[in-house]
Design an enzyme around this catalytic site. Structure first.
Site, short mmCIF file in Angstrom:
data_model
loop_
_atom_site.label_atom_id
_atom_site.label_comp_id
_atom_site.label_asym_id
_atom_site.label_seq_id
_atom_site.Cartn_x
_atom_site.Cartn_y
_atom_site.Cartn_z
N ARG A 1 100.48 -33.18 27.68
CA ARG A 1 101.85 -33.70 27.65
C ARG A 1 102.06 -34.45 26.34
NH1 ARG A 1 102.85 -30.57 31.08
NH2 ARG A 1 103.93 -30.89 33.07
N ILE B 1 91.38 -27.90 34.13
CA ILE B 1 91.57 -27.37 32.77
C ILE B 1 90.52 -27.94 31.83
CG2 ILE B 1 93.15 -27.24 30.80
CD1 ILE B 1 95.47 -27.32 32.81
N HIS C 1 105.25 -25.09 24.09
CA HIS C 1 104.80 -25.33 25.47
C HIS C 1 104.54 -23.99 26.16
CE1 HIS C 1 105.05 -28.52 28.87
NE2 HIS C 1 104.11 -27.64 29.12
N GLU D 1 110.17 -33.72 24.13
CA GLU D 1 110.25 -32.27 24.04
C GLU D 1 111.57 -31.67 24.52
OE1 GLU D 1 107.80 -28.88 26.32
OE2 GLU D 1 106.56 -30.24 25.15
N PHE E 1 100.70 -21.99 29.08
CA PHE E 1 100.61 -21.44 30.44
C PHE E 1 101.01 -19.97 30.50
CE2 PHE E 1 105.04 -21.90 29.85
CZ PHE E 1 105.64 -20.98 30.69
N ASP F 1 100.75 -27.99 21.71
CA ASP F 1 101.59 -27.15 22.55
C ASP F 1 102.69 -27.97 23.20
OD1 ASP F 1 102.23 -24.59 23.71
OD2 ASP F 1 101.44 -25.34 25.61
N THR G 1 97.39 -29.87 24.66
CA THR G 1 98.09 -28.89 25.50
C THR G 1 98.50 -29.54 26.82
OG1 THR G 1 95.98 -28.13 26.40
CG2 THR G 1 96.86 -26.91 24.52
#
Length: 344
Positions: free
Chosen positions: A232, A152, A301, A261, A304, A256, A230
């Site tokens: 964790r 990524i 999140h 979370e 993806f 994100d 984006t």
């Protein structure tokens, strides 16, 4: 074999129908797995979840027949691997499903910040077409710091170069060949902090990266830096980020992911976690501040979540389950106790 798949949308079910056709007992559950509903699935032998489910020791102890967790994600920090190792439960993941997908989300957040997109859209929807206070900034010529140059991270570099940005990178394992071919430069963290106009995070959630972006890290950054995460939520010290924004060290952030979370998604889960002291209350409060700051964009999140990436995730997950059932498990990320496993 009793197979339970959580967080599954109706259109996704057909991917897993061949498991049912092969004679397995397959159940689809729309909601995540957690403390509230784990008792309903104590007969599960194989389960598949996404990262919205809570797979801590307390939940897993209520699933005594469990043999495989097929997470529909690359990361697996939401799973109590130590418990799985003790109990002989295999955990498989999706090693790659589309680095371009998340890298594009990095720039969706960054462009929304740099062009004040959310504020502009909200204003025009109210009939106000003035440009007052909407001046943004160019990406061209700016320096992006990329922390983590895995799949990524490298996709993010490629897009940044397309915008005409200079790219600095940090990784504990440098890929000098990629740096030469793609035109980015590896530097130490302190130099990356000091020189970057934008910093984007692409490292896993492990002990070494917990609160990596701390008060000390923010102090070393340029005034007015933009932070994109984006990866964790646990990588960023949330309270330190709130302070850095208040002090204008950080001009804006695109997130994100957030620390704690799973806890903040539902009010009931939030209250339970606070009451039982399972969650960090200071972090939860800091998250609430971030959610309401005008210069912070938070997405759920969803980096993806493109049709193409989800299809790849589903296909790999089904393959992981089928391979396990055939006695040839794939993409296993833990080392369960062999003696426990063999006795099942």
């Amino acid at each position: 074999m009793r197979i339970v798949l959580f967080e599954v949308e109706p259109w996704e079910r057909e991917v897993f129908e061949p498991l049912r056709d092969a004679g397995h007992d397959v159940a689809f559950v729309a909601e995540p797995l957690g403390a509230r509903n784990a008792g309903q699935f104590e007969d599960a032998e194989v389960l598949s979840t996404f990262t919205f489910s809570t797979l801590d020791r307390g939940v897993l102890e209520r699933l005594p027949r469990l043999r495989l967790i097929a997470t529909r994600s690359t990361g697996y920090d939401h799973i109590a691997l130590d418990y799985c190792d003790e109990r002989g439960v295999l955990v498989s993941n999706v090693p790659a499903y589309g680095c371009e997908t998340v890298a594009e989300h990095v720039f969706a957040l960054l462009l929304a910040i740099s062009h004040r997109i959310v504020e502009a859209v909200n204003r025009t929807r109210m009939g106000d077409f003035s440009q007052r206070g909407l001046q943004g900034f160019d990406l061209y010529g700016k320096t992006m710091g990329v922390i983590g140059t895995g799949d990524i991270g490298r996709c993010t570099v490629r897009i940044a170069k397309g915008f005409g940005m200079e790219v600095l990178a940090f990784d504990v394992r440098r890929d000098e060949r990629a740096a030469e071919e793609m035109g980015f430069t590896y530097v130490g963290l302190d130099e990356l902090y000091a020189r970057s106009d934008v910093i984007t995070l692409h490292v896993p959630a492990i002990k070494a990266t917990e609160n990596m972006i701390s008060e000390d890290a923010f102090a070393k950054m340029k005034d007015g830096v933009v932070l994109i995460n984006t990866a964790r939520g646990s990588i960023v010290d949330t309270a330190a980020l709130v302070r850095a924004i208040a002090e204008k060290k950080v001009a804006a952030a695109g997130l994100d992911v957030l620390a704690e979370e799973p806890t903040i998604r539902e009010e009931a889960e939030l209250l339970r976690s606070v009451y039982t002291r399972e969650a960090d209350v200071h972090t939860l409060l800091a998250n609430q501040v971030l959610l309401h700051l005008p210069n912070v964009l938070v997405t759920p999140h969803s980096g993806f979540n493109t049709r193409e990436a989800v299809e790849r995730i589903l296909s790999t997950t089904r393959n992981n389950i089928e391979s396990f059932l055939a006695g040839r498990p794939l993409n296993v990320v833990n080392e369960p106790a062999v003696s426990v496993w063999a006795s099942r």
